[in-house]
Design a protein around this motif. Sequence first.
Motif, short mmCIF file in Angstrom:
data_model
loop_
_atom_site.label_atom_id
_atom_site.label_comp_id
_atom_site.label_asym_id
_atom_site.label_seq_id
_atom_site.Cartn_x
_atom_site.Cartn_y
_atom_site.Cartn_z
N LEU A 154 -42.14 -7.99 23.09
CA LEU A 154 -41.79 -7.26 23.83
C LEU A 154 -42.69 -6.17 23.25
O LEU A 154 -42.10 -4.89 23.38
CB LEU A 154 -40.51 -6.81 23.05
CG LEU A 154 -39.55 -8.39 22.64
CD1 LEU A 154 -38.56 -8.03 21.68
CD2 LEU A 154 -38.84 -8.51 23.83
N GLY A 155 -43.78 -6.17 23.22
CA GLY A 155 -45.07 -5.20 24.09
C GLY A 155 -46.30 -4.60 22.42
O GLY A 155 -45.09 -5.89 21.55
N ALA A 156 -47.25 -4.99 23.27
CA ALA A 156 -48.19 -5.02 22.37
C ALA A 156 -48.43 -3.47 21.41
O ALA A 156 -48.81 -4.26 20.09
CB ALA A 156 -49.57 -4.68 22.86
N ASP A 157 -48.07 -2.76 21.71
CA ASP A 157 -47.82 -1.52 20.49
C ASP A 157 -46.15 -1.09 20.28
O ASP A 157 -45.68 -1.04 20.62
CB ASP A 157 -48.41 -0.30 21.47
CG ASP A 157 -47.86 0.27 23.21
OD1 ASP A 157 -46.87 0.46 22.45
OD2 ASP A 157 -48.48 0.95 23.60
N VAL A 158 -46.73 0.19 19.17
CA VAL A 158 -45.03 0.27 18.17
C VAL A 158 -44.14 1.19 19.32
O VAL A 158 -43.36 0.69 19.51
CB VAL A 158 -45.01 0.48 17.16
CG1 VAL A 158 -46.00 0.22 16.12
CG2 VAL A 158 -46.04 2.31 17.68
N ILE A 159 -44.73 1.88 20.41
CA ILE A 159 -43.73 2.72 20.95
C ILE A 159 -42.74 1.92 21.89
O ILE A 159 -41.65 1.57 22.24
CB ILE A 159 -44.48 3.32 22.13
CG1 ILE A 159 -44.97 4.81 21.29
CG2 ILE A 159 -43.71 4.04 23.28
CD1 ILE A 159 -44.73 5.93 20.36
N SER A 160 -43.90 0.89 22.60
CA SER A 160 -42.70 -0.35 23.43
C SER A 160 -41.20 -0.74 22.43
O SER A 160 -40.85 -1.01 23.21
CB SER A 160 -43.39 -1.94 24.06
OG SER A 160 -44.97 -1.79 23.29
N ARG A 161 -42.13 -1.58 21.48
CA ARG A 161 -40.96 -2.08 20.51
C ARG A 161 -39.93 -0.48 20.25
O ARG A 161 -38.51 -1.19 20.40
CB ARG A 161 -41.62 -2.56 19.32
CG ARG A 161 -42.58 -3.30 19.47
CD ARG A 161 -42.87 -4.58 18.44
NE ARG A 161 -44.27 -4.72 19.29
CZ ARG A 161 -45.42 -5.29 18.70
NH1 ARG A 161 -45.21 -5.34 16.56
NH2 ARG A 161 -45.80 -5.90 18.48
N ILE A 162 -40.40 0.36 19.96
CA ILE A 162 -39.24 1.71 19.47
C ILE A 162 -38.23 1.98 20.84
O ILE A 162 -37.23 1.94 20.67
CB ILE A 162 -39.93 3.01 19.08
CG1 ILE A 162 -40.93 3.01 17.85
CG2 ILE A 162 -38.94 4.14 19.13
CD1 ILE A 162 -41.87 4.06 18.07
N ASN A 163 -38.81 1.63 22.37
CA ASN A 163 -38.69 1.59 23.49
C ASN A 163 -37.03 -0.02 23.83
O ASN A 163 -36.12 1.18 23.76
CB ASN A 163 -39.26 1.51 24.31
CG ASN A 163 -39.81 3.08 25.19
OD1 ASN A 163 -39.03 4.24 23.74
ND2 ASN A 163 -40.92 3.19 25.04
N HIS A 164 -37.61 -0.86 23.40
CA HIS A 164 -36.79 -2.09 22.45
C HIS A 164 -35.92 -1.48 22.28
O HIS A 164 -34.47 -1.68 22.58
CB HIS A 164 -37.74 -3.08 22.87
CG HIS A 164 -36.76 -4.37 22.79
ND1 HIS A 164 -36.26 -5.01 24.27
CD2 HIS A 164 -35.97 -5.05 21.74
CE1 HIS A 164 -35.87 -5.99 23.44
NE2 HIS A 164 -35.70 -5.95 22.09
N VAL A 165 -35.69 -0.66 20.16
CA VAL A 165 -34.50 -0.92 20.07
C VAL A 165 -33.98 0.34 20.79
O VAL A 165 -32.17 0.40 20.90
CB VAL A 165 -35.33 -0.65 18.88
CG1 VAL A 165 -33.61 0.17 17.68
CG2 VAL A 165 -35.70 -1.44 18.39
N SER A 166 -34.27 1.45 20.96
CA SER A 166 -33.36 2.52 21.91
C SER A 166 -32.41 2.13 23.60
O SER A 166 -31.46 2.58 23.69
CB SER A 166 -33.94 3.97 21.83
OG SER A 166 -35.30 3.82 21.65
N GLU A 167 -33.51 1.18 23.60
CA GLU A 167 -32.80 0.54 24.89
C GLU A 167 -31.81 -0.14 24.69
O GLU A 167 -30.83 -0.62 26.44
CB GLU A 167 -33.98 0.86 26.02
CG GLU A 167 -34.70 1.53 26.86
CD GLU A 167 -35.91 2.16 27.48
OE1 GLU A 167 -36.51 0.42 27.44
OE2 GLU A 167 -37.01 2.39 27.15
#
Length: 612
Positions: free
Chosen positions: A228-241
């Motif tokens: 779901l993403g290599a970095d933490v930002i893409s995972r945070i976005n996954h949670v918010s979206e």
Amino acid sequence: VPKVKVIHSGLEREVMVPAGGSILDAAVAAGVPVEGTCGGKGTCGKCRVRLISGRAVDPTPAETRQIPPEKLSAGWVLACQRPVADGLAIRVETAVESGPGKESLEGVAAVVAAEPVVEKHFLRLAAPTVDDQQPDLERLLSGLPLDGVLAGPGVLANLPRTLRESGFEVTAVLAGRRLLAVEPGDTTGRSFGLALDLGTTTLAGYLVDLGTGKTLAASSLSNPQRSLGADVISRINHVSENPGGLRQLQEMVLEALNRLIEDLLSGGAVAAEEVYEAVVVGNTTMAHLFLGIDPSYLAPAPFIPAFRRPLEVTAGELGLAMHPGARVLMLPNIAGYVGSDTVGVMTATGLDRNQGWRLAVDIGTNGEVVLAGGGRILTCSTAAGPAFEGAHIRHGMRAARGAIESVKMDQEVTLGTIGGAAPAGICGSGLIDAVAGMLRAGVINPSGRLADPATGAAHLPPGLRDRLRKTEGGSEFILASGSQSAAGEDIAITQKDLRELQLAKGAILAGIRILLGEAGITAGEISEVYLAGAFGNFISRASAVAIGLLPDIPLERIIPVGNAAGDGARLALISRTERERALSLADRAEHVELSARRDFQDLFVQALYFPG
Ligand code: FES
């Protein structure tokens, strides 16, 4: 609901994915974690899978950009770009390797005396009689050498039977003043704990004998959240979206940790019920995801975490494969992007203990920097991006079998790969070596520009010149040709890769310079530099200085310390004193928020250049 068949290394699984989902979702649902470096934006090209059956559709623009034509016509697609459809079958050739990896049993941390929080006391109690009517719990507690012990109903459930079946000879397991378990007979020789390090890319675990402080087993797994993403930002976005995204990410990490624990336990022949405590470190985002706490507000400025202090839960609450009453202690974080893993690095390296100034740089998916001396501990984090873990690098990969890990460059190029296998990609240490070599040979100039093979490569020896190639996106330098490589494709370093590396190393170097300025010292005054992180042990110190990842410091002052974050967790698990120290280090740390610094941008732009 469309059904999709996912085939991977001989296994076939059919999964249902809600309409509108992607093939990547199907792979995740099938438990085959496909690399999803860019978080499904279609820009990394790492989520390639092969369509076996299903409607032939024209390649999307992203696919045309990321997949070579011969592979496109053989049915390769980008999993994140393709919606699921009923009857689709896909084959996943390369998934995020999910088998356990090796971690070092020995760390850099000083050996400390075992002084665990969990203690066992063997008790020979008198059986009750009509004259001695003390209830079971009170009888047990009065046999203990300390007062004020608390016991919950969970421990009491089987107490009456355990006492009687063991002839009132039992072992009480205490975690501080909490009664954790009562076991029949004398089990004082068996007490175990886990140290866990939750990295964005890799999860590492250590099984420790709490009686002796020895590490019995060490292992690591690739973090399945990488789909779901290599970095933490893409995972945070996954949670918010995505509603349910937090739960999904938490389950992914817990499920992987249970596999990791299973691997650790079978190696040491220990039962899950004999593991009474875990100390966990990780970056701040991973700590949120692991505990199921919403990390959404970590991503936008001002980057505020939900918590900073140490948090405790029981293994039962999380569903971790340990004693259900075992306490799981998450060490404190320092800021939104400086987590308890950095506290672990500080603890393990004893950064605060010695005379003079010391610098620790943890190079992982983010780059954390700590400078300690003169009674101060300064920290900052740089959005280094996961370039060193292989993400955002065309042929980048994690340090796994086949990764090019070292590169020698003179008249020719000599490659070293992990396991001596055919080259499959480049990992961080290989990339740094390659770029240092290219710089020295003049394949790139200090601004990071690759020589033009037609007009600017006359000065190069033929063995290097012939590796330069002009493409639409600029020049590229071929490290391994298709005939040599595992996938039959050229492995090259592109102009864009060089820019990514420059951004990552520039951010770290600028972060170091800001902390030096804050402390009022120069790089020459640093007496030791600890290079932490998964590949800290493999990186060539000379290459790290040559590309300007570190300031110009005599090489003998640079000390690779491997997974110091995990070592710190081990220390805090083994020893109360070290645990106290870890907690106070976190309190003492002064965090410097780089985004609030006006001088950061200038220093960053300067640091993008390679020395030379
Ligand atoms: S291209 Fe699909 S995840 Fe990056």
